[in-house]
Design a protein around this motif. Structure first.
Motif, PDB file in Angstrom:
ATOM      1  N   TYR A  80      11.863 -91.061  39.520  1.00  0.00           N
ATOM      2  CA  TYR A  80      10.668 -91.032  38.678  1.00  0.00           C
ATOM      3  C   TYR A  80      10.956 -91.681  37.329  1.00  0.00           C
ATOM      4  O   TYR A  80      10.136 -92.393  36.770  1.00  0.00           O
ATOM      5  N   SER A 165       2.379 -89.542  38.006  1.00  0.00           N
ATOM      6  CA  SER A 165       1.930 -88.160  37.863  1.00  0.00           C
ATOM      7  C   SER A 165       3.011 -87.283  37.246  1.00  0.00           C
ATOM      8  O   SER A 165       4.058 -87.053  37.863  1.00  0.00           O
ATOM      9  N   ASP A 166       2.772 -86.787  36.037  1.00  0.00           N
ATOM     10  CA  ASP A 166       3.700 -85.857  35.409  1.00  0.00           C
ATOM     11  C   ASP A 166       3.699 -84.515  36.122  1.00  0.00           C
ATOM     12  O   ASP A 166       4.704 -83.791  36.127  1.00  0.00           O
ATOM     13  N   LYS A 167       2.562 -84.167  36.738  1.00  0.00           N
ATOM     14  CA  LYS A 167       2.488 -82.902  37.478  1.00  0.00           C
ATOM     15  C   LYS A 167       3.424 -82.927  38.669  1.00  0.00           C
ATOM     16  O   LYS A 167       4.087 -81.937  38.972  1.00  0.00           O
ATOM     17  N   ALA A 168       3.483 -84.077  39.349  1.00  0.00           N
ATOM     18  CA  ALA A 168       4.387 -84.199  40.489  1.00  0.00           C
ATOM     19  C   ALA A 168       5.841 -84.050  40.042  1.00  0.00           C
ATOM     20  O   ALA A 168       6.652 -83.410  40.723  1.00  0.00           O
ATOM     21  N   ALA A 170       6.912 -82.309  37.461  1.00  0.00           N
ATOM     22  CA  ALA A 170       7.138 -80.899  37.152  1.00  0.00           C
ATOM     23  C   ALA A 170       7.310 -80.074  38.427  1.00  0.00           C
ATOM     24  O   ALA A 170       8.155 -79.178  38.494  1.00  0.00           O
ATOM     25  N   VAL A 171       6.519 -80.394  39.452  1.00  0.00           N
ATOM     26  CA  VAL A 171       6.620 -79.666  40.726  1.00  0.00           C
ATOM     27  C   VAL A 171       7.982 -79.894  41.371  1.00  0.00           C
ATOM     28  O   VAL A 171       8.647 -78.947  41.818  1.00  0.00           O
ATOM     29  N   ASN A 244      -6.099 -87.497  25.650  1.00  0.00           N
ATOM     30  CA  ASN A 244      -5.750 -86.115  25.372  1.00  0.00           C
ATOM     31  C   ASN A 244      -5.444 -86.009  23.893  1.00  0.00           C
ATOM     32  O   ASN A 244      -4.432 -86.514  23.413  1.00  0.00           O
ATOM     33  N   TRP A 279      12.044 -85.385  28.389  1.00  0.00           N
ATOM     34  CA  TRP A 279      12.417 -84.783  29.671  1.00  0.00           C
ATOM     35  C   TRP A 279      13.919 -84.926  29.945  1.00  0.00           C
ATOM     36  O   TRP A 279      14.573 -83.989  30.415  1.00  0.00           O
TER      37      TRP A 279
END
Length: 489
Positions: A80, A165-168, A170-171, A244, A279
């Motif tokens: 990533y 995707s930052d959510k991906a 984090a998951v 945002n 990160w």
């Protein structure tokens, strides 16, 4: 058509006006790449014997299979940050009778030839060769290698889908941490669940079809996505981006510095390359576990000094070494305004100082491994605050290469010059040498005390040091402006 596309990309690379400017950096990175491949090949060849010695009552293939689930998750997590998305200037081809399918297949084909796929190949091929010499079935080993490379391609193409995707991210990170914690504390054995699945790829050769089908399926999803996006008029549509926003009102308590600090925080949060530095810094807090848990490093105090400087100063190094190149797209505008240069630099110093303090707080649990770890981390953090911050800001005045914040964060040499390599000497090597000298001559306590004293001296002389840094930036002002105007530098 694939050969023609490759030829055009090759000519574009060598005919670029920017090709010669970073040639030395490219050559140096090439040496690092060759070194990495040699190390991986040696590790793969020796892995069979390492596993057999570490777990003598199990087959090395079975032992390796238990950890392959972590390899898949960690590689997907690291890609990533590190793997650049395959890019190609397709606009000129959209007005020619070139099939969209050919363009899409070429882009995905280039991705399959990624250096990161080659890394896995250099590790697993020597491992398989050793297996053959150890009497393992040739057909089973060969099909197992095919299955592993299919998994690598699946990871490669899955990364193309989730890379934005930052959510991906984090998951995936959460799954890695939770899985390791469940294994480590004996709550649930993730290895025992996935071990037989990966070992089945060797024991039952027919199962090679599963990762092959998976790789083809993910490739097809990527192909459909690219094929549907390759339209000339799609580039003419205005981009609609949901912003945002946050007022960051708390930054106002810092007075004049608050304005610059607010801009820096927004820049970090809204751009992938800067956000990745945050990160990565958080991820490297766990770097100490690699060394503190090994008995061989228990009495190697210089190594602990390295960990102290590195962990508490990781954001200082990664972010600070590119100051002020982060602002290169609007640096000339800033320098033409009535903006106090001293305040601008102090805001950068404040941001880095907060990061050093925060990273030190995160390393406090390492006190579990002894008071020396906590004391050394504290001394290194203080040294970073007092000495390394002015040093890295000073070296920033030599940065003249532009950074585009919307570019991929890693595998990206944009903004990199010899300055980034030289800066590691005073920032990383010097404090380790200072600590080691006083540790071997006297004791750990004296070594930590010297680092603390140097850090305190730097904090006391902060205004004097910042004055000198500001003068240096004024001298280099027009050179930096000229350098930042050169795109693709």
């Amino acid at each position: 058509m694939f050969k023609r596309f490759a030829s055009l990309q090759w000519k574009s690379f060598f005919r670029s006006a920017n090709f010669g400017k970073s040639l030395a950096v490219k050559i140096l990175m090439g040496f690092f790449a060759v070194y990495m491949l040699v190390v991986l090949a040696a590790s793969g060849a020796g892995m069979y014997f390492i596993l057999r010695k570490a777990v003598p009552d199990q087959s090395p293939m079975w032992t390796l299979s238990q950890y392959l689930i972590y390899w898949v998750l960690i590689e997907l997590f690291l890609r990533y940050f590190m793997q650049k998305l395959p890019v190609m200037d397709i606009k000129p081809f959209l007005t020619t009778p070139v099939k969209k399918s050919s363009i899409a297949h070429y882009i995905l084909g280039r991705s399959a030839a990624s250096m990161y796929n080659l890394l896995s190949l250099f590790f697993f091929v020597p491992f398989c060769i050793v297996l053959l010499f150890q009497g393992y079935s040739g057909i089973n080993v060969f099909l197992w290698l095919i299955a592993i490379m299919a998994i690598v391609l699946s990871i490669n193409y899955l990364n193309l889908l989730i890379n934005k995707s930052d959510k991906a991210l984090a998951v995936i990170g959460g799954i890695i941490v939770i899985s390791y914690a469940l294994d480590y504390f004996g709550i649930f054995s993730v290895k025992e669940v996935f071990g037989p699945i990966f070992h089945g790829l060797y024991a039952y050769p027919i199962t090679v079809l599963v990762p092959l089908v998976l790789a083809v399926f993910i490739y097809y999803i990527n192909y459909k996505f690219l094929h549907d996006k390759i339209y000339l008029d799609s580039t003419l549509k205005p981009k609609k981006v949901q912003a945002n926003t946050s007022d960051l009102a708390w930054t106002k308590r810092f007075g004049d510095l608050g304005t610059f600090l607010q801009l820096d925080l927004k820049m970090i949060w809204r751009n992938k390359r800067t956000k990745s530095q945050v990160w990565i810094s958080l991820l490297f807090v766990f770097y100490g576990l690699i060394f503190y848990t090994q008995e061989i490093y228990a009495n190697m105090m210089p190594m602990k000094a390295f960990l102290g400087v590195f962990m508490t100063g990781i954001f200082l190094s990664n972010f600070g070494q590119f100051i002020p190149a982060w602002d290169s797209s609007y640096y000339s505008m800033m320098m033409s305004q009535n903006i106090p240069l001293r305040k601008y630099l102090e805001s950068k110093a404040l941001l880095i100082s907060v990061s050093v303090i925060f990273m030190f707080l995160l390393t406090i649990p390492y006190a579990y491994f002894g008071w020396e770890a906590l004391a050394i981390n504290f001394g290194c953090a203080l040294y970073n605050l007092g000495v390394n911050i002015p040093v890295i800001l000073f070296f920033g005045s030599f940065n003249k290469k532009r950074i585009e914040l919307d570019q991929s964060p890693f595998g990206n040499m944009q903004g990199t010059s010899a300055n980034q390599f030289l800066i590691m000497v005073p920032v990383l090597i010097v404090p380790i040498l200072i600590f080691s000298l006083f540790y071997y001559l006297f004791s750990v306590t004296v070594g930590v005390t010297v680092l603390c004293v140097l850090g305190l001296i730097g904090l006391v002389l902060k205004n004097t040091l910042m004055d000198k840094v500001t003068v240096q930036y004024r001298k280099k002002k027009y050179g930096m402006i000229a350098g930042f105007k050169e795109k693709n530098s």
